[in-house]
Design a protein around this motif. Sequence first.
Motif, PDB file in Angstrom:
ATOM      1  N   HIS A 189       7.130  -2.154  12.789  1.00 43.94           N
ATOM      2  CA  HIS A 189       5.710  -1.840  12.921  1.00 43.94           C
ATOM      3  C   HIS A 189       5.387  -1.392  14.334  1.00 43.94           C
ATOM      4  N   LEU A 190       5.979  -2.051  15.305  1.00 42.36           N
ATOM      5  CA  LEU A 190       5.724  -1.685  16.702  1.00 42.36           C
ATOM      6  C   LEU A 190       6.219  -0.270  16.991  1.00 42.36           C
ATOM      7  N   VAL A 191       7.444   0.030  16.535  1.00 45.90           N
ATOM      8  CA  VAL A 191       8.007   1.354  16.812  1.00 45.90           C
ATOM      9  C   VAL A 191       7.206   2.441  16.105  1.00 45.90           C
ATOM     10  N   VAL A 192       6.894   2.216  14.813  1.00 40.63           N
ATOM     11  CA  VAL A 192       6.174   3.238  14.056  1.00 40.63           C
ATOM     12  C   VAL A 192       4.772   3.447  14.604  1.00 40.63           C
ATOM     13  N   ASP A 193       4.079   2.371  14.919  1.00 41.16           N
ATOM     14  CA  ASP A 193       2.710   2.506  15.425  1.00 41.16           C
ATOM     15  C   ASP A 193       2.706   3.144  16.807  1.00 41.16           C
ATOM     16  N   ARG A 194       3.744   2.827  17.589  1.00 39.22           N
ATOM     17  CA  ARG A 194       3.805   3.425  18.924  1.00 39.22           C
ATOM     18  C   ARG A 194       4.096   4.918  18.839  1.00 39.22           C
ATOM     19  N   ALA A 195       4.902   5.307  17.878  1.00 29.40           N
ATOM     20  CA  ALA A 195       5.280   6.710  17.756  1.00 29.40           C
ATOM     21  C   ALA A 195       4.219   7.530  17.038  1.00 29.40           C
ATOM     22  N   LEU A 196       3.651   6.982  15.975  1.00 31.11           N
ATOM     23  CA  LEU A 196       2.732   7.750  15.150  1.00 31.11           C
ATOM     24  C   LEU A 196       1.271   7.427  15.377  1.00 31.11           C
ATOM     25  N   VAL A 197       0.989   6.332  16.122  1.00 33.64           N
ATOM     26  CA  VAL A 197      -0.385   5.899  16.364  1.00 33.64           C
ATOM     27  C   VAL A 197      -1.118   5.823  15.024  1.00 33.64           C
ATOM     28  N   LEU A 198      -0.751   4.813  14.259  1.00 34.44           N
ATOM     29  CA  LEU A 198      -1.267   4.684  12.908  1.00 34.44           C
ATOM     30  C   LEU A 198      -2.767   4.457  12.919  1.00 34.44           C
ATOM     31  N   PRO A 199      -3.454   5.026  11.974  1.00 32.05           N
ATOM     32  CA  PRO A 199      -4.901   4.768  11.891  1.00 32.05           C
ATOM     33  C   PRO A 199      -5.196   3.326  11.462  1.00 32.05           C
ATOM     34  N   VAL A 200      -6.458   2.932  11.621  1.00 31.31           N
ATOM     35  CA  VAL A 200      -6.846   1.533  11.373  1.00 31.31           C
ATOM     36  C   VAL A 200      -6.549   1.135   9.929  1.00 31.31           C
ATOM     37  N   LEU A 201      -6.892   1.989   9.002  1.00 27.65           N
ATOM     38  CA  LEU A 201      -6.708   1.657   7.593  1.00 27.65           C
ATOM     39  C   LEU A 201      -5.241   1.403   7.268  1.00 27.65           C
ATOM     40  N   VAL A 202      -4.367   2.212   7.795  1.00 26.61           N
ATOM     41  CA  VAL A 202      -2.932   2.032   7.549  1.00 26.61           C
ATOM     42  C   VAL A 202      -2.456   0.727   8.185  1.00 26.61           C
ATOM     43  N   ARG A 203      -2.926   0.454   9.385  1.00 22.64           N
ATOM     44  CA  ARG A 203      -2.498  -0.785  10.051  1.00 22.64           C
ATOM     45  C   ARG A 203      -3.003  -2.022   9.319  1.00 22.64           C
ATOM     46  N   LEU A 204      -4.202  -1.972   8.832  1.00 17.06           N
ATOM     47  CA  LEU A 204      -4.699  -3.123   8.063  1.00 17.06           C
ATOM     48  C   LEU A 204      -3.925  -3.296   6.757  1.00 17.06           C
ATOM     49  N   THR A 205      -3.569  -2.182   6.161  1.00 17.91           N
ATOM     50  CA  THR A 205      -2.767  -2.262   4.935  1.00 17.91           C
ATOM     51  C   THR A 205      -1.403  -2.867   5.230  1.00 17.91           C
ATOM     52  N   LEU A 206      -0.783  -2.443   6.327  1.00 17.89           N
ATOM     53  CA  LEU A 206       0.518  -3.008   6.697  1.00 17.89           C
ATOM     54  C   LEU A 206       0.400  -4.474   7.062  1.00 17.89           C
ATOM     55  N   LEU A 207      -0.702  -4.855   7.731  1.00 19.61           N
ATOM     56  CA  LEU A 207      -0.897  -6.271   8.068  1.00 19.61           C
ATOM     57  C   LEU A 207      -1.020  -7.112   6.810  1.00 19.61           C
ATOM     58  N   LEU A 208      -1.768  -6.616   5.848  1.00 23.34           N
ATOM     59  CA  LEU A 208      -1.891  -7.339   4.576  1.00 23.34           C
ATOM     60  C   LEU A 208      -0.537  -7.442   3.881  1.00 23.34           C
ATOM     61  N   ALA A 209       0.232  -6.361   3.926  1.00 24.61           N
ATOM     62  CA  ALA A 209       1.563  -6.388   3.312  1.00 24.61           C
ATOM     63  C   ALA A 209       2.463  -7.396   4.017  1.00 24.61           C
ATOM     64  N   LEU A 210       2.363  -7.484   5.345  1.00 25.04           N
ATOM     65  CA  LEU A 210       3.164  -8.461   6.088  1.00 25.04           C
ATOM     66  C   LEU A 210       2.781  -9.893   5.712  1.00 25.04           C
ATOM     67  N   LEU A 211       1.494 -10.135   5.582  1.00 32.13           N
ATOM     68  CA  LEU A 211       1.062 -11.492   5.216  1.00 32.13           C
ATOM     69  C   LEU A 211       1.547 -11.854   3.814  1.00 32.13           C
ATOM     70  N   VAL A 212       1.439 -10.936   2.902  1.00 32.67           N
ATOM     71  CA  VAL A 212       1.913 -11.195   1.531  1.00 32.67           C
ATOM     72  C   VAL A 212       3.415 -11.439   1.539  1.00 32.67           C
ATOM     73  N   PHE A 213       4.111 -10.586   2.306  1.00 26.08           N
ATOM     74  CA  PHE A 213       5.568 -10.761   2.379  1.00 26.08           C
ATOM     75  C   PHE A 213       5.928 -12.113   2.987  1.00 26.08           C
ATOM     76  N   TRP A 214       5.199 -12.545   4.025  1.00 22.69           N
ATOM     77  CA  TRP A 214       5.506 -13.839   4.673  1.00 22.69           C
ATOM     78  C   TRP A 214       5.247 -14.995   3.704  1.00 22.69           C
ATOM     79  N   VAL A 215       4.135 -14.928   2.991  1.00 26.67           N
ATOM     80  CA  VAL A 215       3.823 -16.011   2.045  1.00 26.67           C
ATOM     81  C   VAL A 215       4.871 -16.071   0.955  1.00 26.67           C
ATOM     82  N   GLN A 216       5.211 -14.900   0.390  1.00 23.62           N
ATOM     83  CA  GLN A 216       6.203 -14.865  -0.671  1.00 23.62           C
ATOM     84  C   GLN A 216       7.571 -15.311  -0.165  1.00 23.62           C
TER      85      GLN A 216
END
Length: 797
Positions: free
Chosen positions: A42-69
């Motif tokens: 996530h750090l590398v991709v966001d640093r390279a592509l400067v992800l928009p807010v919506l994409v970052r929030l989606t990835l954050l939600l995916a990370l939380l779901v992945f961590w819980v699972q």
Amino acid sequence: MKSEAQEIESSLDRLRQRVKRRFLLHGLGWMLAAMASLLLFHLVVDRALVLPVLVRLTLLLALLVFWVQGFRRRILYPMRRDLGLDDMALLIERNASDSHQEIVSALQLARSLPSNESASMARIVLEQAKDRLSELEESRLLRPRRTFRLWAFAMTMVLGFGTAGVLDLPAFRVWSFRLLGADISYPRETFLEIQIPEGQANLEIVQDQNSGTGRGPILVRLARGAELPVLVEAKGKIPDIVEVTIRSLEGSGIERTLLMSRRGANRFRLVVRRTLGNFELSARGGDDPGTRLVRVTVLPPPTVTHLLTQIIPPAYTRQETFRREGGLVEALPGSLIEVHLHTSIPLEKGSLHFQDSDLRVELVPGPGLDPDPNPETGHGRPGQENPDLEPSDGERGPHYMARFLMPDKTDRYRIELKARNGLEELSKGVYSLVPLPDQRPRILTFSPGASLRNLTPNATIPLRLLASDDFGLTSVDLFARIGERTEPIQIPLFDSEAVSKDTTSRDSHRPLRKLHVLRFLSPSTIFPKGSEQPREGERITLEIVATDIREPDSQKSLTRQIALGLVDADELRRRLHSQLRSTRRQVESTKKVQLQQKEQLDAFLQGIGDGSGETSSGNRLSLAALDSGHRRIQAMLRRIRGNFAESLDAHIFNALDDSPPMVEVISLYQHYYTDHPELPTHDVSFYVEMNQARKKGDIGRMEVVGRLGDMFGISHGLFSQSADQALRALAMARSAEEGKALRAALEATGDAQRSLLTGLDRLLELLQEWNDFQDVIRATRQLREIQQRLLEETKGR
């Protein structure tokens, strides 16, 4: 036996506890490795592509779901799983294949100990299982390699993640906030700003959303086929290279990357060529993630599909309106010019920009054009084809026009168009304005010529001239004065107002462009009675001026001046007699040259014999010499003939022959030059006509002029017939390929030479008779003068 069974169960229970701990350790390592790798990604991709807010929030939600699972699957589930002693026994059997199911058998015996004679056997099995459990190593049952590798990978990810944070702590801090959805930017060294210069290309910037973060796209309308200049300004650390990525918005969306060229210290430039379809582009370089997008919509530019000019000449010219295809304008200053053009698409505005004067004339919607008022070519100007065969205005496109007055100086104008889509034409047409000046009137005088520069007081002056103007004459005036001591006397030769009053025909309303004047004047008619009269020895100056119809200021021609000297009749006869003596010498010289030419020809004929041989290079040189000599003879005959014509002029118009038929000669002169008004001054055709009239008997016998006419006729025949026949025969000789043809041509040349010699001899005889005749006349006059003096003396006594 119970003690052995309890020890076996205790050992298996301890093994179960160790297995539970190993599951926990492995799950924690898996969770650590997974989360560290995902966060690093996530750090590398966001640093390279400067992800928009919506994409970052989606990835954050995916990370939380992945961590819980992952926590539930890798930690909670293994810890909550109920593992029995049988499972541990099976674990031992699976990992220690040499136990031969001793542990499983012992565990079953421990649960149901026998009470018969088999108890000893069961005890032995339990003791062997007990010993076996004590001998087993934990590493054989729970292999640590997999867990070790997992923790090594996890530590690697954690180390990489921590290194990324340590190396760029401010960026890591920004990423931490961005991970949680914060809309903040990374700190960077390079900042690129893309620009589209409007003044350097045929384009229009429709939208430039450079507000807030400055990431809004630039919307551009570009003319099809035009070039798109792209500028990038770099701030901060200047990158070595800047790339522009262009992606087509049509078809398969092909992308291409172009390098920009450096301009100055911090600017880069690129020109995108061959723009035929819609596309978008952005630039990137250094650590800048990329500039905002430039979306380009390619539209058709306005073009001129048909162009013509309509020219309305000034009213004073009385010329009709005419048209010309194209934008070139050649017209009189003050003409009303209408430029009509049709365009491919409707215009928002348009103008004619004059380059030198920097004036602009706006284009306005034009009415339908009437058929060409002057379809046929006239006055040297090209006409227009049949309008019925040309496309209509609707087929050519929208119609626009502009009006302006033709300037006095040369200029150029450029057609500037701007369509409703905001685009201009690709190439602005530049056309010339060429003013055709209204030339001043021109006067060409034919007579009196050089032969009439000296006149007697009673002479007749044949004034013959041509006055012309481009568009019309107003007047032609003659100004006469005696020397420099009198005021000039004006004699109107032509007045357009007087002509208009005298006639009512349609032609009277058309300006006269060409005027032929033939007037017979005399000093007594030029200067009226009561005014000072010219005397012998004085000079009369005639000045002729023409005026045209130009408005508002008319133009005058250059003054044509003719100086005439007045001499006594006897003095004029003496001068003319002297000229004829000089003419006699010229005739004698011509005869001498002709005799030399005859000798050369005779020698040449002797050299070629009967003409049985072929022509040679030496023959050609001899023929060239003969041709040159005969051309010299022809030139000498032209001068002799001209001398006789001038002498005839002087005798006819100075009344040096008082024969009654002289009136008929003057009348013939008038009729002949009325029919042939533009014959040049030294043209001799009139005297040829006069001689023919004498032969026919239309003109009676003239004592002096008749003799001169005979000599003129001989010289004219020698020049136009004999000399010309000789030259034609020599031309045939030079082109002859056989000796016989050469000899025949040379013999024809000899005949012409004999004719020339005969004519020159006859001319010399007539000149001798003229001299004798003049001597008799001179002696007669002297006797008459003596008789008059004696008579006056007798009366005095």
